[in-house]
Design a protein around this motif. Structure first.
Motif, short mmCIF file in Angstrom:
data_model
loop_
_atom_site.label_atom_id
_atom_site.label_comp_id
_atom_site.label_asym_id
_atom_site.label_seq_id
_atom_site.Cartn_x
_atom_site.Cartn_y
_atom_site.Cartn_z
N ILE A 44 14.04 -0.64 8.40
CA ILE A 44 12.76 -0.11 8.84
C ILE A 44 11.63 -0.63 7.95
O ILE A 44 10.57 -1.03 8.44
CB ILE A 44 12.79 1.44 8.86
N ILE A 45 11.87 -0.63 6.66
CA ILE A 45 10.87 -1.14 5.71
C ILE A 45 10.53 -2.59 6.02
O ILE A 45 9.37 -2.98 5.96
CB ILE A 45 11.35 -0.96 4.25
N GLN A 46 11.52 -3.39 6.37
CA GLN A 46 11.25 -4.80 6.69
C GLN A 46 10.34 -4.92 7.91
O GLN A 46 9.44 -5.76 7.94
CB GLN A 46 12.57 -5.56 6.91
N LYS A 47 10.55 -4.07 8.92
CA LYS A 47 9.67 -4.10 10.10
C LYS A 47 8.26 -3.65 9.73
O LYS A 47 7.28 -4.22 10.21
CB LYS A 47 10.22 -3.21 11.21
N LEU A 48 8.16 -2.63 8.90
CA LEU A 48 6.84 -2.15 8.47
C LEU A 48 6.13 -3.22 7.64
O LEU A 48 4.92 -3.40 7.73
CB LEU A 48 6.96 -0.84 7.69
N LYS A 49 6.90 -3.94 6.85
CA LYS A 49 6.34 -5.03 6.04
C LYS A 49 5.88 -6.18 6.94
O LYS A 49 4.77 -6.69 6.78
CB LYS A 49 7.42 -5.51 5.06
N LYS A 50 6.70 -6.55 7.88
CA LYS A 50 6.38 -7.63 8.82
C LYS A 50 5.11 -7.32 9.61
O LYS A 50 4.33 -8.21 9.93
CB LYS A 50 7.55 -7.85 9.78
N ASN A 51 4.89 -6.05 9.89
CA ASN A 51 3.73 -5.61 10.68
C ASN A 51 2.55 -5.18 9.81
O ASN A 51 1.65 -4.50 10.27
CB ASN A 51 4.13 -4.51 11.65
N ARG A 52 2.58 -5.56 8.53
CA ARG A 52 1.49 -5.37 7.59
C ARG A 52 1.09 -3.91 7.38
O ARG A 52 -0.08 -3.59 7.23
CB ARG A 52 0.28 -6.22 7.98
N ILE A 53 2.11 -3.05 7.33
CA ILE A 53 1.89 -1.65 6.97
C ILE A 53 2.25 -1.48 5.50
O ILE A 53 1.55 -0.80 4.76
CB ILE A 53 2.74 -0.70 7.85
N LEU A 54 3.34 -2.13 5.08
CA LEU A 54 3.80 -2.07 3.69
C LEU A 54 3.78 -3.45 3.06
O LEU A 54 3.84 -4.46 3.76
CB LEU A 54 5.24 -1.54 3.62
N LYS A 55 3.73 -3.46 1.73
CA LYS A 55 3.90 -4.71 0.98
C LYS A 55 4.95 -4.45 -0.09
O LYS A 55 5.15 -3.31 -0.52
CB LYS A 55 2.59 -5.18 0.36
N SER A 56 5.63 -5.50 -0.49
CA SER A 56 6.63 -5.36 -1.54
C SER A 56 6.04 -5.84 -2.86
O SER A 56 5.26 -6.78 -2.90
CB SER A 56 7.91 -6.12 -1.19
N GLY A 62 9.05 -2.57 -9.53
CA GLY A 62 8.69 -2.96 -8.17
C GLY A 62 9.14 -1.96 -7.13
O GLY A 62 9.77 -0.95 -7.43
N GLY A 63 8.79 -2.25 -5.93
CA GLY A 63 9.13 -1.39 -4.80
C GLY A 63 8.21 -1.71 -3.64
O GLY A 63 7.89 -2.88 -3.39
N TYR A 64 7.73 -0.67 -2.99
CA TYR A 64 6.87 -0.84 -1.81
C TYR A 64 5.66 0.06 -1.91
O TYR A 64 5.72 1.15 -2.48
CB TYR A 64 7.65 -0.52 -0.54
N SER A 65 4.57 -0.42 -1.33
CA SER A 65 3.37 0.41 -1.25
C SER A 65 2.68 0.12 0.08
O SER A 65 2.95 -0.90 0.73
CB SER A 65 2.42 0.16 -2.42
N LEU A 66 1.78 1.02 0.45
CA LEU A 66 1.01 0.83 1.68
C LEU A 66 -0.02 -0.27 1.48
O LEU A 66 -0.62 -0.38 0.42
CB LEU A 66 0.30 2.13 2.06
N ILE A 67 -0.22 -1.08 2.49
CA ILE A 67 -1.26 -2.11 2.46
C ILE A 67 -2.60 -1.47 2.81
O ILE A 67 -3.60 -1.71 2.16
CB ILE A 67 -0.93 -3.26 3.43
N LYS A 68 -2.59 -0.64 3.84
CA LYS A 68 -3.81 0.00 4.30
C LYS A 68 -3.91 1.41 3.73
O LYS A 68 -2.92 2.01 3.31
CB LYS A 68 -3.80 0.11 5.83
#
Length: 137
Positions: A44-56, A62-68
């Protein structure tokens, strides 16, 4: 309309991360706090990343954060990443799949329902949702 489990999980992820959108979240933390299995979470994280919701973010911390910002992300944005359509009937999306849509008395109702649901989901952003449900997650 019924959303998939994957969609529900994606909403949980973004909702959890919206509580502190400047923080970097590990997969382990997200999994524990949202009760989503790590294996499923990664997809799911990969899909959210691909759709520019999350960044790694790489590295030890490290980890993940929201882009917007959470107020820039609507429920509709997340749902449409994982669902093909919000329509209750295919004719509300593609008239060409139904030969009766021009004379069907129910067709306009399907269209109206789809538009209403889209409008409602677009109005609900993750800033408002995080404030409302902060104590739950």
């Amino acid at each position: 309309m019924r959303i998939k489990r994957e969609t529900d999980y994606a909403i949980r992820i973004v909702l959890y991360m919206s509580q502190n959108n400047k923080k970097i979240y590990s997969v382990k933390e997200i999994s524990q706090k949202t009760l989503i299995p790590k294996e499923f979470l990664s997809k799911i994280i990969q899909k959210l990343k691909k759709n520019r919701i999350l960044k790694s973010i790489r590295g030890i911390k490290g980890g993940y954060s929201l882009i917007k910002k959470p107020e820039e992300i609507s429920l509709l944005d997340i749902i449409l990443i994982f669902e093909k359509s919000l329509a209750m009937n295919i004719c509300a999306v593609e008239k060409r799949y139904c030969n009766l849509s021009n004379i069907c008395s129910v067709h306009p109702i399907w269209i109206e329902i789809r538009k209403y649901v889209e409008k409602k989901l677009k109005k609900e952003n993750f800033y408002k949702l995080a404030k409302r449900y902060k104590k739950i997650l």
